[in-house]
Scaffold this motif. Structure first.
Motif, short mmCIF file in Angstrom:
data_model
loop_
_atom_site.label_atom_id
_atom_site.label_comp_id
_atom_site.label_asym_id
_atom_site.label_seq_id
_atom_site.Cartn_x
_atom_site.Cartn_y
_atom_site.Cartn_z
N ILE A 271 36.65 40.51 48.58
CA ILE A 271 37.38 41.50 49.39
C ILE A 271 37.56 40.93 50.79
N PRO A 272 38.73 40.93 51.36
CA PRO A 272 39.88 41.76 51.00
C PRO A 272 40.93 41.08 50.14
N TRP A 273 40.64 39.89 49.58
CA TRP A 273 41.69 39.25 48.79
C TRP A 273 42.03 40.04 47.52
N ASP A 274 41.05 40.80 47.03
CA ASP A 274 41.23 41.45 45.72
C ASP A 274 40.90 42.94 45.76
N ILE A 275 41.41 43.65 46.71
CA ILE A 275 41.06 45.07 46.78
C ILE A 275 41.64 45.80 45.57
N PRO A 276 40.79 46.43 44.79
CA PRO A 276 41.29 47.15 43.61
C PRO A 276 41.81 48.53 44.01
N THR A 277 43.12 48.65 44.03
CA THR A 277 43.68 49.94 44.49
C THR A 277 43.44 51.04 43.45
N ASP A 278 43.45 50.67 42.18
CA ASP A 278 43.14 51.66 41.14
C ASP A 278 41.97 51.16 40.32
N PRO A 279 40.77 51.44 40.77
CA PRO A 279 39.58 50.87 40.13
C PRO A 279 39.48 51.21 38.64
N THR A 280 39.87 52.41 38.28
CA THR A 280 39.75 52.79 36.87
C THR A 280 40.64 51.91 36.01
N ALA A 281 41.84 51.71 36.46
CA ALA A 281 42.75 50.87 35.69
C ALA A 281 42.24 49.44 35.63
N ILE A 282 41.70 48.97 36.74
CA ILE A 282 41.19 47.60 36.78
C ILE A 282 39.99 47.44 35.84
N ARG A 283 39.09 48.42 35.87
CA ARG A 283 37.94 48.36 34.95
C ARG A 283 38.41 48.35 33.51
N SER A 284 39.39 49.16 33.26
CA SER A 284 39.90 49.26 31.89
C SER A 284 40.55 47.93 31.48
N LEU A 285 41.31 47.37 32.37
CA LEU A 285 41.94 46.08 32.07
C LEU A 285 40.88 45.01 31.80
N ALA A 286 39.88 44.97 32.66
CA ALA A 286 38.81 43.99 32.48
C ALA A 286 38.11 44.20 31.14
N ALA A 287 37.86 45.44 30.83
CA ALA A 287 37.17 45.75 29.57
C ALA A 287 37.96 45.24 28.38
N GLN A 288 39.27 45.35 28.47
CA GLN A 288 40.10 44.85 27.36
C GLN A 288 39.89 43.35 27.15
N HIS A 289 39.57 42.65 28.23
CA HIS A 289 39.32 41.22 28.12
C HIS A 289 37.84 40.92 27.89
N GLY A 290 37.05 41.98 27.77
CA GLY A 290 35.61 41.75 27.58
C GLY A 290 34.90 41.29 28.84
N LEU A 291 35.45 41.66 29.99
CA LEU A 291 34.91 41.16 31.26
C LEU A 291 34.14 42.23 32.02
#
Lengths: 423, 423, 423, 423
Positions: free
Chosen positions: D94-114
């Motif tokens: 941070i601040p290079w990667d501020i997650p504006t929508d954390p829920t969406a980001i978590r969900s995206l990461a989860a799809q990749h197993g991350l």
């Protein structure tokens, strides 16, 4: 040698010139109150092993007239002290300097105006008589018997020190390893701390234990007390009388030693110093001969840090030279080292600390540098000489040493092929 | 800015004090004949890229009033030169400073009393317009087309230099590799030499080519011109106009730079200098700010080596600063660098060479050290100031820069958010 | 010791396992034609001074059964060679190993299958009989008489070497200085070259002179032959029989030794190697014990560079170990060193050079790394063992050394308190 | 990209060869129970800033197809993880990667197993919006307002981390000084600790704070958290959730990092790792590319030290890569780093610890070295590949990445001129 009178003559001849220099310096800088007294109080201990020509693993080229016993070592330090009045202590190394008759030795030292500084133990070499070898370490050794032997030796060193009036034990451990895998670092650390605890328990209440660190040599893969962090973490475990000793040559390349000094002081864990200089490793060169500005920066931190804690500059840290004189007359070399240390100290005392702090608070980096450099570029030799003069020392110790052919006298008295104990 | 008159006022206010200092110095040391003239002749080129705030890969914190173009860079160097009369040259970097109207630029520089020192090529960065990338090197590149592009660029830089009156090309190559195996060292070396041969062939007869070496960065495994030995072996292959350039920050830890300088001078292959200081790597700090004694020792070799060859101190080597001013005002920093260099030079000129050689021939190591340290501990600032004074510069350039609020004036004229080209 | 039969038994017991390993390796990598022969031809000379326990300036902890004279040193190397069939040469050091009866010594060596590698002179220590001291250098010395003595010594060493069948003289000079100012670098360089010229003139036509360089120690400010550049510039002045010798521990921190090797080879000026490993300085640790990947990278350059010149790997460079065994059995340590060197050499021979060059030409850095790492991660111990097996050596030399209690036998024969000459 | 099916095909083609290698390895070494599970559990976090081409202060040569936003960074790490199944976490900056929508980001990461590993704050650069500059430091700054801003930033980073499921904050401070005198070391230390206390107070109960140290860069005279001793002394003051983070490139030359790791682990103060490799400084090269044996020795200490404390290898320390890919495809480079780390870990797991300890207790240094070298020379690539295989990854990730022309696909999707945020 009747140094007294010669000093008078010597000083008389140089006095006018000296006075002119001192007057000019006074006209240039505001001498802070008490600066001369501080310089006069500041005594640097001479290690007993630095009075002979040193060597390397590749050989040793002894000079002549080296002291053959403890009495002659004391005489040599006495000679230095007579010349510069700033070497008023000797630091002994056991077993190289076991005082068989402590009372006589104390008396002899007193005649030269010398006190006994920290005593040093030696568990990095095997002595003919010892039962267990230190080839694989001492306080860290896998064998409890070897550790016990090393602990007992340290306790014996304390006893010798008590008899002489020392107030500190310096522990330098060469313990470590030469190859990856050789050592269980964790066990080595723990065994070392456990051993130190036993030594610490034997420490008189008014004594300090200085734990020296060193990055490498004579072990070339790891050293168990390898840096200030290791020493700091250990002395914290031991108690308030245990502190870290900084030898200027015991660091990895490019280390910021002055910052280490500042942190240790702040943490109340700086015990003392081994002065020398180096370009590559533990080269043990004359103090101030390679990086005089670094020496000044270290004293900048020392003065600032000690003042912040209300410490007595002369008494609250241990000051000692630890150098090796492979290509110089050891006594001349020690005079050069002491002079370099005094110059750095004197310059550090001249720093306008209020101005420096103000520049720092303003992030005025240019000004900070100007303040330090202005002092460093100021010629303070006359100030240091004045302190010597007031104490009865020589205005130019090396010149007098040479004029009086003191080395020739020593050679005549002791022989041309003497070899002093030491490295 | 009407610096002239202000300098007069400034000097007048300081003159009495200055005279007293100079008189004292004269009473202390024998000033060799011509020393003031040598100091006055000694001009240190300012690199065009050092006039803005530098940065690191982690960021850059620009200051204000930085020059926005070549004209303003020349104005900045002119300002420095007006203040210290010792920065009478500017070293340009192409393509950062392409002079679109060379005649006008020469005329502008002349108004400030500035000459054009070595021109510098740049094949360590890609420019928007170029056909081939230097990601994997320039003169060493596996592709002939890329090498050709880099060769052509250097030849173009020479042309710009000719138009401005420069007499030397400085070639610093970042060429190397980041990983074991990446490079065929032999081919890289041979390609580099072949490329340099083509550049050398384009060199005017009265020009020199300076080949800089650097141990590492921006490549972190190997640099093709990585040390003085590599540069020396290459310039020997090129011819008499090719020489080695020494940048003080381009060495491995603990390198003895003064010895390198001495050997290159002896071999007739020392071309010039990039002055700066460093503690860790190519830190590009202010000259003399970390290891002032090293700087003095380097000048000791320079004076001795140049005199042995009958060289003109001021003209026969290229003198240039190469530093980066991340946390200081660049102009103030440059004033500090120039002053530190002059002090080192002045002290080197004061060394009693006959006495030093006599001590060396007698293996009197103590005396050798005494001779050097005595000079280094002597305060020669008044001597350097006198040279400035006689040339019309300021007795205390930084103080005047601040009194006159010159940075504020620059910010007012150029803005607070300017960023000069450079690193 | 009847090593022959024991080797048979030892190998027989391990043969099945060994064959399985070798077969697997063959199934994994394409063994280039002749690789086994190259490994068999590759002999690494054992220095006579590495057969005893080494030490540091802080002390020496001797082991038992160390060779007491030249004959026993030859026996020790013979034992190593019987075990690994790769230590078929001994490198003598004069005056530690003066062969009083060269014919007998040659005959003894021949019985062990040993040749005499480069002979080494010693002008870094004073011998009891010598007229002039090397305290302040030898070939660089300010006194012509001292230089003459050192030159004569080197010529005498050549004579001893001729009698034994050596073909090279290794000159390592500790000459340098401990303090700034001590030395006129230029004169020291010139005197050294002049002295070397006289030695070179005495060199038989089929001999080489190897000029070793070293960054520091035992001098701690400068070394006159301090880096490859200094050695290279000197051997170029001497002539085609003079070459540079690389000791892996003689560099400044972080030096890229493999690049130096590559350049010297390309220039036709690499003479030979002193193998060892180090973490800090000239630590003289077992080859491959600290940085095995570096050792591999060096052999990568050696194989590539020698092949490019059509050189014979085994014969056209001098291969020698130079290590110090402070905490290990010297013979076991030497077996470890030889094994590590052979592994690095074997791996270097396995590199797919065509693929590597193709990746380099494509700037495919990832692929370059993959190619080197794939080989380095391949277990080639069976290949090295096969070479030993075919030559009659032991599949597992150290295991056999221990099974046969060879050290105990040596102690029984020579005593537990022997100290071999050396450092 | 439909990586799943391609992996199947890829693996199928290599399976027979792989099985033969694994079988051979099993015949050679005793695989400790659970070793494959440990390798499968061991996940190395990928830093979000390592997905683009890095650079130096001299320039940056971007590649193509670099991720343009956080979503694409997650996709890249997902791709790596699909290939090697060992990069199952991402470390944001941070601040290079501020997650504006954390829920969406978590969900995206989860799809990749991350999962989300430690979050990183940045107070070494100025952002356009911030009120106070970090030019002169952040947590150490002389101005309380600047410190407050930096503290608040760290607390905000924690909040972002909480939203994403991170459990640790990594604090790397570039705070320090560039010139002697610039900083009051004591005040800088104290201000830093005070600031850290405020951040620590905001730490959730199940979080850790990792305090990274670094010897130098971007400050070139001092760094306030400059070595493990400084970090250790600070985290001790903060409390049990504060630990030290080790970046392999953040040491002075020749530091024994494995010993530091061992001591910190023993003291319960090792928090995590930033993996990379280096030859000179903080070179940020691919892990294992320069000193693979050092990497192995570090894992030797990690496995030993964690086992001694009953720690879970995979979970009880933070494992992260921190490298810069100036001349390689960043994704290929990361695959190389992960593989090198896994190889070192696998080899460390194969060490016969009972035998090693026995050899240590017997001071059998030769045997200690034999034990470590035997494991290091063993080819364990098949074991690491087997772990990947069992998890559904590719037997040869880089080969598959190239076969599938994945970089070309990324360039097609994102463009050839993208520049990812980072250094």
């Amino acid at each position: 040698m009747s140094t007294k009178m010669n000093i008078s003559n010597h000083n008389e001849a140089l006095l006018a010139q000296h006075t002119r220099r001192l007057d000019f310096l006074k006209s240039e800088v505001n001498l802070p109150a008490g600066i001369l007294q501080k310089l006069k109080d500041f005594q640097i201990a001479i290690p007993s092993w630095a009075l002979g020509t040193g060597g390397t693993r590749f050989g040793r080229f002894s000079g002549g007239g080296e002291p053959r016993n403890l009495e002659e070592k004391i005489a040599d330090v006495g000679l230095l002290h007579a010349l510069n009045q700033s070497s008023g202590a000797i630091s002994l190394h056991i077993p190289w300097d076991i005082p068989t008759d402590p009372t006589a030795i104390r008396s002899l030292a007193a005649q030269h105006g010398l006190a006994f500084d920290a005593v040093n133990s030696n568990t990095f070499q095997d002595q003919a008589v010892q039962a267990h070898s230190y080839k694989f370490g001492s306080l860290q050794h896998v064998s409890a018997a070897t550790r016990k032997q090393a602990i007992d030796h340290n306790i014996e060193v304390i006893k010798h020190g008590v008899e002489l009036g020392s107030k500190a034990l310096t522990v330098w451990l060469s313990d470590g390893s030469c190859f990856p895998g050789q050592l269980n670092f964790r066990h080595a650390y723990e065994r070392t701390v456990d051993s130190l605890r036993e030594i610490y328990a034997a420490l008189p209440a008014d004594w300090s234990l200085y734990l020296e660190y060193k990055a490498y040599e004579p072990n070339f893969y790891s050293t168990t007390v390898g840096d200030w962090g290791a020493s700091y973490s250990m002395v914290n475990k031991l108690g308030p009388q245990a502190k870290t000793l900084v030898d200027l040559g015991h660091h990895l390349p490019n280390a910021n030693i002055e910052q280490i000094v500042s942190i240790l002081l702040m943490e109340g864990k700086l015990g003392g110093f081994h002065f020398n200089d180096s370009k590559y490793g533990d080269d043990d060169l004359t103090a101030g001969s390679i990086k005089p500005y670094q020496l000044f920066l270290i004293f900048n931190e020392l003065v600032d840090g000690m003042d912040a804690k209300g410490m007595n500059h002369a008494k609250d840290l241990g000051w000692m030279i630890d150098a090796s004189h492979n290509v110089k007359d050891p006594l001349e070399d020690l005079l050069q080292s002491v002079e370099a240390i005094q110059i750095a100290y004197a310059q550090a005392l001249l720093i306008d600390r209020a101005a420096l702090e103000a520049a720092r608070e303003a992030n005025d980096v240019v000004r900070c540098q100007e303040i330090l450099q202005a002092v460093f570029r100021t010629d303070v030799r006359a100030l240091v000489a004045q302190a010597r003069l007031e104490l009865g020392g020589a205005l130019d110790p090396i010149a007098l040493f040479r004029q009086e052919k003191m080395r020739d006298q020593l050679i005549k008295a002791r022989g041309a092929k003497t070899v002093a104990t030491g490295l």
